[in-house]
Write a protein that holds these residues in place. Structure first.
Motif, PDB file in Angstrom:
ATOM      1  N   ARG A   1       0.836  -1.197   0.000  1.00 41.52           N
ATOM      2  CA  ARG A   1       0.000   0.000   0.000  1.00 41.52           C
ATOM      3  C   ARG A   1       0.873   1.251   0.000  1.00 41.52           C
ATOM      4  N   GLY A   2       0.578   2.145  -0.908  1.00 37.78           N
ATOM      5  CA  GLY A   2       1.237   3.442  -0.891  1.00 37.78           C
ATOM      6  C   GLY A   2       2.604   3.505  -1.536  1.00 37.78           C
ATOM      7  N   GLU A   3       3.063   2.408  -2.129  1.00 41.91           N
ATOM      8  CA  GLU A   3       4.398   2.456  -2.730  1.00 41.91           C
ATOM      9  C   GLU A   3       4.332   2.842  -4.206  1.00 41.91           C
ATOM     10  N   ILE A   4       5.486   3.190  -4.730  1.00 42.69           N
ATOM     11  CA  ILE A   4       5.616   3.327  -6.178  1.00 42.69           C
ATOM     12  C   ILE A   4       6.406   2.114  -6.647  1.00 42.69           C
ATOM     13  N   PHE A   5       5.768   1.328  -7.477  1.00 39.59           N
ATOM     14  CA  PHE A   5       6.396   0.101  -7.952  1.00 39.59           C
ATOM     15  C   PHE A   5       6.667   0.242  -9.439  1.00 39.59           C
ATOM     16  N   ALA A   6       7.904   0.016  -9.821  1.00 35.75           N
ATOM     17  CA  ALA A   6       8.232   0.113 -11.248  1.00 35.75           C
ATOM     18  C   ALA A   6       8.442  -1.277 -11.819  1.00 35.75           C
ATOM     19  N   LEU A   7       7.747  -1.532 -12.912  1.00 37.42           N
ATOM     20  CA  LEU A   7       7.872  -2.805 -13.598  1.00 37.42           C
ATOM     21  C   LEU A   7       8.728  -2.545 -14.835  1.00 37.42           C
TER      22      LEU A   7
ATOM     23  N   LYS B   1       8.912  16.102 -15.921  1.00 38.12           N
ATOM     24  CA  LYS B   1       9.142  16.567 -14.550  1.00 38.12           C
ATOM     25  C   LYS B   1       7.817  16.880 -13.873  1.00 38.12           C
ATOM     26  N   ASP B   2       6.944  17.604 -14.598  1.00 36.87           N
ATOM     27  CA  ASP B   2       5.629  17.951 -14.037  1.00 36.87           C
ATOM     28  C   ASP B   2       4.859  16.689 -13.676  1.00 36.87           C
ATOM     29  N   MET B   3       4.964  15.707 -14.577  1.00 37.20           N
ATOM     30  CA  MET B   3       4.227  14.480 -14.373  1.00 37.20           C
ATOM     31  C   MET B   3       4.712  13.777 -13.110  1.00 37.20           C
TER      32      MET B   3
ATOM     33  N   VAL C   1       3.224  15.363 -10.166  1.00 40.42           N
ATOM     34  CA  VAL C   1       1.849  14.917  -9.925  1.00 40.42           C
ATOM     35  C   VAL C   1       1.858  13.549  -9.245  1.00 40.42           C
ATOM     36  N   ILE C   2       2.724  12.676  -9.732  1.00 39.35           N
ATOM     37  CA  ILE C   2       2.761  11.311  -9.188  1.00 39.35           C
ATOM     38  C   ILE C   2       3.243  11.328  -7.742  1.00 39.35           C
ATOM     39  N   ARG C   3       4.242  12.160  -7.474  1.00 40.65           N
ATOM     40  CA  ARG C   3       4.718  12.259  -6.080  1.00 40.65           C
ATOM     41  C   ARG C   3       3.610  12.738  -5.152  1.00 40.65           C
ATOM     42  N   LYS C   4       2.870  13.732  -5.629  1.00 36.12           N
ATOM     43  CA  LYS C   4       1.768  14.261  -4.807  1.00 36.12           C
ATOM     44  C   LYS C   4       0.734  13.179  -4.546  1.00 36.12           C
ATOM     45  N   LEU C   5       0.444  12.406  -5.585  1.00 38.98           N
ATOM     46  CA  LEU C   5      -0.534  11.335  -5.434  1.00 38.98           C
ATOM     47  C   LEU C   5      -0.060  10.339  -4.392  1.00 38.98           C
ATOM     48  N   ARG C   6       1.217  10.005  -4.460  1.00 45.19           N
ATOM     49  CA  ARG C   6       1.753   9.054  -3.500  1.00 45.19           C
ATOM     50  C   ARG C   6       1.640   9.605  -2.087  1.00 45.19           C
ATOM     51  N   GLU C   7       1.920  10.905  -1.957  1.00 42.63           N
ATOM     52  CA  GLU C   7       1.798  11.511  -0.633  1.00 42.63           C
ATOM     53  C   GLU C   7       0.372  11.399  -0.102  1.00 42.63           C
ATOM     54  N   SER C   8      -0.597  11.461  -1.023  1.00 46.37           N
ATOM     55  CA  SER C   8      -1.985  11.362  -0.568  1.00 46.37           C
ATOM     56  C   SER C   8      -2.413   9.911  -0.377  1.00 46.37           C
ATOM     57  N   GLY C   9      -1.473   8.988  -0.510  1.00 46.13           N
ATOM     58  CA  GLY C   9      -1.767   7.593  -0.179  1.00 46.13           C
ATOM     59  C   GLY C   9      -2.090   6.689  -1.354  1.00 46.13           C
ATOM     60  N   VAL C  10      -1.966   7.207  -2.581  1.00 49.73           N
ATOM     61  CA  VAL C  10      -2.274   6.385  -3.748  1.00 49.73           C
ATOM     62  C   VAL C  10      -1.093   5.461  -4.053  1.00 49.73           C
ATOM     63  N   THR C  11      -1.394   4.208  -4.321  1.00 49.32           N
ATOM     64  CA  THR C  11      -0.374   3.248  -4.729  1.00 49.32           C
ATOM     65  C   THR C  11      -0.163   3.394  -6.234  1.00 49.32           C
ATOM     66  N   ILE C  12       1.089   3.398  -6.653  1.00 51.32           N
ATOM     67  CA  ILE C  12       1.352   3.627  -8.073  1.00 51.32           C
ATOM     68  C   ILE C  12       2.207   2.506  -8.654  1.00 51.32           C
ATOM     69  N   ILE C  13       1.718   1.956  -9.749  1.00 50.74           N
ATOM     70  CA  ILE C  13       2.470   0.916 -10.440  1.00 50.74           C
ATOM     71  C   ILE C  13       2.729   1.431 -11.842  1.00 50.74           C
ATOM     72  N   LEU C  14       3.990   1.524 -12.218  1.00 49.49           N
ATOM     73  CA  LEU C  14       4.265   2.033 -13.543  1.00 49.49           C
ATOM     74  C   LEU C  14       5.197   1.100 -14.292  1.00 49.49           C
TER      75      LEU C  14
ATOM     76  N   ALA D   1      12.799   4.613 -13.362  1.00 49.81           N
ATOM     77  CA  ALA D   1      12.587   3.675 -12.261  1.00 49.81           C
ATOM     78  C   ALA D   1      13.550   4.017 -11.137  1.00 49.81           C
ATOM     79  N   GLU D   2      14.772   4.318 -11.530  1.00 50.87           N
ATOM     80  CA  GLU D   2      15.798   4.632 -10.546  1.00 50.87           C
ATOM     81  C   GLU D   2      15.420   5.865  -9.740  1.00 50.87           C
ATOM     82  N   GLU D   3      14.827   6.829 -10.436  1.00 52.03           N
ATOM     83  CA  GLU D   3      14.530   8.093  -9.785  1.00 52.03           C
ATOM     84  C   GLU D   3      13.265   7.992  -8.922  1.00 52.03           C
ATOM     85  N   MET D   4      12.255   7.300  -9.432  1.00 56.63           N
ATOM     86  CA  MET D   4      10.933   7.386  -8.826  1.00 56.63           C
ATOM     87  C   MET D   4      10.575   6.253  -7.878  1.00 56.63           C
ATOM     88  N   ALA D   5      11.004   5.033  -8.211  1.00 52.45           N
ATOM     89  CA  ALA D   5      10.376   3.874  -7.580  1.00 52.45           C
ATOM     90  C   ALA D   5      10.896   3.591  -6.181  1.00 52.45           C
ATOM     91  N   ASP D   6      10.020   2.999  -5.351  1.00 53.63           N
ATOM     92  CA  ASP D   6      10.447   2.441  -4.074  1.00 53.63           C
ATOM     93  C   ASP D   6      10.944   1.023  -4.287  1.00 53.63           C
TER      94      ASP D   6
END
Ligand SMILES: Nc1ncnc2c1ncn2[C@@H]1O[C@H](COP(=O)(O)OP(=O)(O)OP(=O)(O)O)[C@@H](O)[C@H]1O
Ligand SMILES: [Mg+2]
Lengths: 308, 253
Positions: free
Chosen positions: A30-36, A171-173, A176-189, A197-202
């Protein structure tokens, strides 16, 4: 805490007989950024499409927040927003209408103020009354993101969100994704760009040929496979390694003009000092040096090669 | 039940129609008027009455059925084919909607459009001939049931078709001939006995006959058969649609 998505021995054989997924097990926190991460045809889109209800699985199961995607599809799908890989839009609809339509499809009451907020966050508000065919590719991509966010999902799938998007927009995108994660959204990209992936993912999962080869926290992955290289540019070319240097992991490159020393950053001793001393005693003079850490890209390429 | 989704799909389809509403209305009105000129004036001057009904008035139910069938099929088939073609269907498949809700949205919109057009034909026709509707309830019931049934058929065609040719072929090669040969412009009694027999296998005959009965109380087949026929079509279409969603035929791989 329970995983927000639990995938177990998921397989997919297309009608053509092609096996796109060969028993995938994966849990998304829950709440992570997962990069595939994976090469073309690895099965990334197939995996996402099954979870979202676009493709039927052949075997295995998926549950989303405890809801089975087949038996309890309404509850499962209500939680999910999907940004597809292909730019598919209703060319003759306006931006505002198409985003509102998505909200309605997911059973949410109209909320123009919320839609406007989403459009503003994605810098699309100037285009709200434009028809989709009047937008550029990058703008259409953002409209697809807005559609996915229109119903306030708890889980967001982004299938190659940055394909065809310029650097500043990217960068803008991410913002947006970081903000979403802060609000608790789980993100799979999914992505082909390893830097992303290196920059964004948990956490990062590497998929190839329908199999998940590895799932690791990004930091662990970088550390575990954190090989470093010391590159030594020589004053005079070297044809063979002198006896003093045989004990080191060295390779000669560039017709003898460069020596490459590979060492483990996490090891007890890197032996750099003694290497430099041995170089001096062997009479080898160094013009310049720099170190390089292996990137995810290197890890990725070697993993996929290994599997092939 | 996700009513919001049904409403959204319905409104989306009606909006798409509204953008081209003029051509959607003008073309059936013009073709109806042409039918009246050709059939009503040219043939009508020789036939005068069929089973006690003036020829011009006799063909009105058939003309309405022609429009109803063509428009239902084309509106519904195009409505579902288009998102399949452009790829936007992904959104509908990934939404928390049941097959019933999807069908309700698309078929509801298509049926609405064809009923509006059927009504316009009726109004246009009333400018040319004296109309009388003996059984308004049955007339409306046939109108609704036919619109829904053939919108379902259109929906099935739209899902089955994987190119534009197929999408247009079925209405052109099957629906239109069946309507023309189903007694739209003549009474079956006017045919030689062999062709009368053949016509009995035309399902559309039962619809037109029943519909005409609701106007003038004259029919080629018993009204009971007509009601049974439409009930059968409707169940058949519903069954096929149910199977499509059950299996994901042409929708999900
Ligand atoms: N409908 C289909 N029928 C048959 N094979 C398919 C179908 N869709 C995908 N495949 C095959 O399944 C494999 C995985 O495809 P998928 O789209 O999941 O890959 P991907 O990892 O998303 O690739 P990319 O990075 O190019 O988007 C590919 O070999 C593809 O050819
Ligand atoms: Mg893909």
């Amino acid at each position: 805490m329970h995983p927000v998505i639990a995938i177990s021995s998921l397989s997919k054989r297309y009608d053509s007989g092609f096996e796109a997924l060969k028993g995938v097990d994966l849990e998304i926190d829950r709440g992570e950024i997962f990069a595939l991460l994976g090469p073309n045809g690895a099965g990334k889109t197939t995996l996402i499409s099954i979870i979202c209800g676009i493709v039927n699985p052949t075997g295995g199961s998926v549950s989303v927040d405890g809801h089975d995607i087949l038996a309890d599809y309404r509850a499962a799908r209500s939680l999910i927003g999907l940004v597809p890989q292909e730019l598919t839009t209703d060319q003759f609809e306006s931006v505002f209408d198409t985003v509102s339509f998505s909200r309605g499809l997911f059973g949410k009451k109209p909320d123009p103020a919320y839609i406007e907020k989403v459009l503003t966050d994605l810098s699309l508000i100037d285009k709200r009354d434009n028809k989709l065919r009047e937008l550029s590719g990058g703008m259409k991509r953002r409209v697809l993101i807005a559609k996915a966010l229109s119903h306030e999902p708890k889980i967001l799938f982004l299938d190659e969100p940055t394909a065809g998007v310029d650097v500043s927009l990217r960068k803008d995108m991410w913002e947006v994704i970081r903000k979403l994660r802060e609000s608790g959204v789980t993100i799979i990209l999914t992505t082909h760009y390893i830097e992303e992936a290196e920059e964004m993912a948990d956490r990062i999962g590497i998929i190839s040929g329908g199999r998940l080869l590895l799932v690791e926290r990004k930091a662990d992955l970088m550390r575990k496979l954190g090989i470093k290289q010391l590159r030594l540019e020589l004053r005079e070319p070297l044809s063979a390694l002198p006896a003093e240097l045989q004990g080191y992991d060295l390779t000669i490159e560039d017709d003898g003009k460069t020596l490459l020393y590979t060492f483990d950053r996490e090891g007890e001793r890197t032996r750099i000092t003694s290497l430099l001393a041995d170089l001096q005693s062997a009479g080898i003079r160094v013009r310049d040096l720099d170190t390089k850490q292996s990137t995810l890209e290197d890890i990725f390429v070697s993993l996929v090669k290994e599997q092939a | 039940m996700n009513f919001q989704a049904v409403k959204s799909i319905y409104a989306f389809e009606m909006n798409r129609w509204r953008r081209t509403v003029l051509q959607s209305i003008v073309s059936p009105v013009i073709s109806t008027s042409l039918y009246f000129v050709v059939f009503g004036a040219a043939i009508g001057s020789r036939i005068e009455t069929v089973e006690g009904v003036s020829y011009g008035a006799f063909i009105v139910p058939g003309l309405m059925m022609l429009t109803l069938l063509q428009q239902s099929v084309s509106a519904a088939s195009f409505g579902i084919y288009f998102p399949k073609f452009t790829g936007t269907i992904y959104e509908i498949l990934s939404a928390p909607v049941s097959f019933f809700e999807i069908v309700l949205g698309y078929v509801g919109a298509a049926a609405t459009k064809s009923i509006i057009l059927g009504t316009i034909i009726l109004i246009t026709a009333s400018l040319f001939v004296d109309l009388r509707i003996a059984h308004p309830f049955w007339m409306v019931a046939f109108l609704l049931l036919t619109a829904v049934t053939f919108s379902l058929l259109g929906f099935i065609i739209g899902i089955w078709a994987d190119n534009f040719e197929k999408l247009q072929l079925v209405p052109l090669l099957i629906i239109t001939p069946l309507v023309f040969l189903g007694g739209s412009f003549y009474s079956v009694d006017m045919l030689p006995p062999f062709w009368q027999g053949v016509t009995m296998f035309n399902p559309v005959l039962y619809l037109i006959s029943g519909f005409r009965w609701s106007f003038y109380e004259v029919s080629d087949v018993s009204i009971v058969w007509s009601v049974a026929a439409i009930g059968m079509f409707l169940s058949l279409a519903l069954g096929i649609v149910w199977w499509i969603f059950k299996t994901g035929y042409q929708l999900k791989s």
